[in-house]
Write a protein that holds these residues in place. Structure first.
Motif, short mmCIF file in Angstrom:
data_model
loop_
_atom_site.label_atom_id
_atom_site.label_comp_id
_atom_site.label_asym_id
_atom_site.label_seq_id
_atom_site.Cartn_x
_atom_site.Cartn_y
_atom_site.Cartn_z
N SER B 236 1.01 -1.29 0.05
CA SER B 236 -0.01 0.07 -0.04
C SER B 236 0.77 1.31 0.01
N ASP B 237 2.47 1.15 -0.16
CA ASP B 237 2.98 2.23 -0.36
C ASP B 237 2.68 3.09 -1.35
N GLY B 238 2.43 4.59 -1.09
CA GLY B 238 2.30 5.33 -2.12
C GLY B 238 0.88 5.31 -2.86
N LEU B 239 -0.08 4.23 -2.41
CA LEU B 239 -1.38 4.06 -2.86
C LEU B 239 -2.38 5.21 -2.57
N ASN B 240 -3.10 5.67 -3.37
CA ASN B 240 -4.04 6.82 -3.11
C ASN B 240 -5.57 6.25 -3.67
N PRO B 241 -5.94 5.03 -3.32
CA PRO B 241 -7.22 4.60 -4.06
C PRO B 241 -8.32 5.67 -3.87
N SER B 242 -9.29 5.54 -4.50
CA SER B 242 -10.50 6.16 -4.38
C SER B 242 -11.58 5.29 -3.84
N ALA B 243 -12.33 5.80 -2.66
CA ALA B 243 -13.26 4.93 -2.16
C ALA B 243 -14.35 4.68 -3.41
N ASP B 244 -14.93 3.69 -3.42
CA ASP B 244 -16.23 3.50 -4.38
C ASP B 244 -17.33 2.74 -3.49
#
Ligand code: FAD
Ligand code: FES
Ligand code: FES
Lengths: 169, 269
Positions: B236-244
């Motif tokens: 998850s390093d550097g991840l910036n997922p958007s919520a859905d």
């Protein structure tokens, strides 16, 4: 602009003029008058519209009628021989594989495809084979039982040399 | 709903499809398996002025091995990848992923070229293409996968450019793709891929951002001897997922770590 489409539906050749945007399911229901194929969603998810196109199960709501040019389409209406139900139809009847029946034509067509690929499926293979079909009533247990029952009867009929299309038992 | 009206032509060759797209102009679209495009048209989220149906193009339907590469024509359907002995022998992870795309009905029509061109963030093949350094070959040029998935639903394809084939390296070593979802036929909430290539791990993630992600931090940790569990902490390093609808951003990051660990462990098992 309308276009000509020529195809075979349940063994009969048809030719019609249709708009390209007409979905195959609307063609079958409204042009060919075969209302056994149902529409259950707007998102290609429920499988109520499943028919066979050249032997492959497809969602007829996710295909334009013009794409079925020269294809052989088979719908739920094409399964029975006179009064003799197809073994899958009979098995859904015998095993209470339906309640309201809305999803049933789609499940049966998906089942016909499944058994054409895998005549003797396990319960898990049946579940996976029917993953594209949703039922709001039965809880699926009896649907799986029905497909299993049909597979056994069709297998037995084949073993005994009886033509499968002639009813199964 | 009923899709908006459009003009329709069939193409029987790549050349003809490209000419039709030029003739119809910018608002025309290619129709392949239709299993992303037609649902969008039914919701009127997409209203192309014309469709060029490429389904009759036989030259786009093949699976071959040549020069150490697996070449897959754009019109190869999910069901063909799922069942192909050539794919199972040369890139088994691709056959396994295909087996979990949608359902039988979707797999009978949806095509690999369509998945690449559509570039949905939850598409499964793009993640494999990215981590394996696959190439997307069009009628105009060759795109490296890392330069192809630019943003969600965004690729460098020009409007008269057709995906013709996807070229993968051969990789039949340890591998696993784990797709986390609520129902069998659903798209991935998060997917994680692990594939060993020439002794090193390639790790990738699906649906944790607008494009597929290659987890180089996890790959490096594994290369320097970290255990799968320790290495996967970097997923998850550097991840910036958007919520859905199905998952919050934090939950997706959690899934990225857990699924990466499981993918590496199950691939090694
Ligand atoms: C119920 C359901 C579940 C699904 N689940 C999954 C899933 O779990 N994982 C997954 O990855 N996908 C899933 N899909 C999507 C499916 O894989 C589609 O088949 C795929 O995304 C698009 O491929 P297609 O051939 O159907 O393309 P189409 O829908 O015909 O086209 C999609 C887009 O790509 C363009 N295009 C298509 N082919 C080309 C080409 N050769 N060159 C240039 N442009 C082209 C079209 O113009 C269009 O913009 C699902 C679909 C449904 C309906
Ligand atoms: S009507 Fe629901 S999938 Fe076709
Ligand atoms: S029996 Fe009612 S939806 Fe299936």
């Amino acid at each position: 602009m309308k276009r000509k489409v020529a195809l075979t539906v349940n063994g009969s050749r048809r030719e019609d003029e249709v708009e390209p945007r007409l979905l195959l399911v609307h063609y079958l229901r409204d042009v060919a008058g075969l209302t056994g194929t149902h529409i259950g969603c707007d998102t290609s998810q429920c499988g109520a519209c499943t028919v066979l196109v050249d032997g492959k199960a497809v969602k007829s709501c996710t295909l334009f009628a013009v794409q079925a040019q020269d294809a052989e389409v088979e719908t739920i209406e094409g399964l029975a021989t006179g009064d003799q139900l197809h073994p899958l139809q009979q098995a859904f009847w015998d095993n209470h594989g339906l309640q309201c029946g809305y999803c049933t034509p789609g499940f049966i067509m998906a089942g016909v495809y499944l058994l054409s690929q895998n005549p003797n499926p396990t319960d898990d293979e049946i579940r996976k084979g029917l993953e594209g079909n949703l039922c709001r009533c039965t809880g699926y247990v009896n649907i799986i039982k029905s497909v299993k029952d049909a597979a056994q009867k069709m297998g037995a009929a084949k073993g005994a040399g009886t033509p499968v299309a002639a009813g199964g038992e | 709903m009923i899709p908006a009206a459009f003009e329709y032509e069939r193409a029987t060759s790549v050349q003809q499809a490209s000419e039709l797209l030029q003739r119809f102009g910018e608002d025309a679209k290619v129709l392949a398996g239709g299993h992303s495009l037609i649902p969008l048209m039914r919701l009127r989220l997409s209203q192309p002025s014309a469709l060029v149906d490429i389904n009759p193009i036989k030259e786009l339907d093949y699976i071959t091995v040549e020069g150490g590469k697996l070449r897959v024509g754009a019109l190869v359907r999910h069901v063909q990848l799922q069942n192909s002995d050539t794919v199972k022998q040369n890139l088994p992870i691709l056959a396994e992923v295909a087996d979990e795309v949608g359902d039988n009905q979707v797999r009978n029509l949806g095509s690999i070229g369509g998945v690449m061109a559509h570039a949905d963030a939850a598409g499964d093949y793009p993640t494999l293409a990215l981590i394996l350094d696959a190439e997307i070959v069009t009628n105009k040029r060759r795109h490296a996968a890392k330069d192809f998935f630019k943003d969600i639903f965004t690729t460098p394809l020009e409007h008269d450019e057709l995906v013709c084939e996807v070229v993968f390296p051969i990789a039949n070593g340890p591998h696993k793709y784990i797709k986390f979802r609520r129902r069998l036929f659903d798209w991935a909430i998060v997917g994680a891929a692990a594939q060993k290539v020439d002794g090193g791990w390639r790790i990738g993630l699906t649906n944790v951002g607008p494009t597929p992600v290659r987890s180089t931090a996890v790959e490096q940790a594994l290369a320097s001897g970290a255990s799968p569990a320790d290495a996967a902490e970097h997923a998850s390093d550097g991840l910036n997922p958007s919520a859905d609808l199905r998952a919050s951003a934090d939950y997706k990051k959690h899934l990225a770590r857990v699924l990466t660990r499981r993918a590496i462990e199950q691939a090694s098992a």
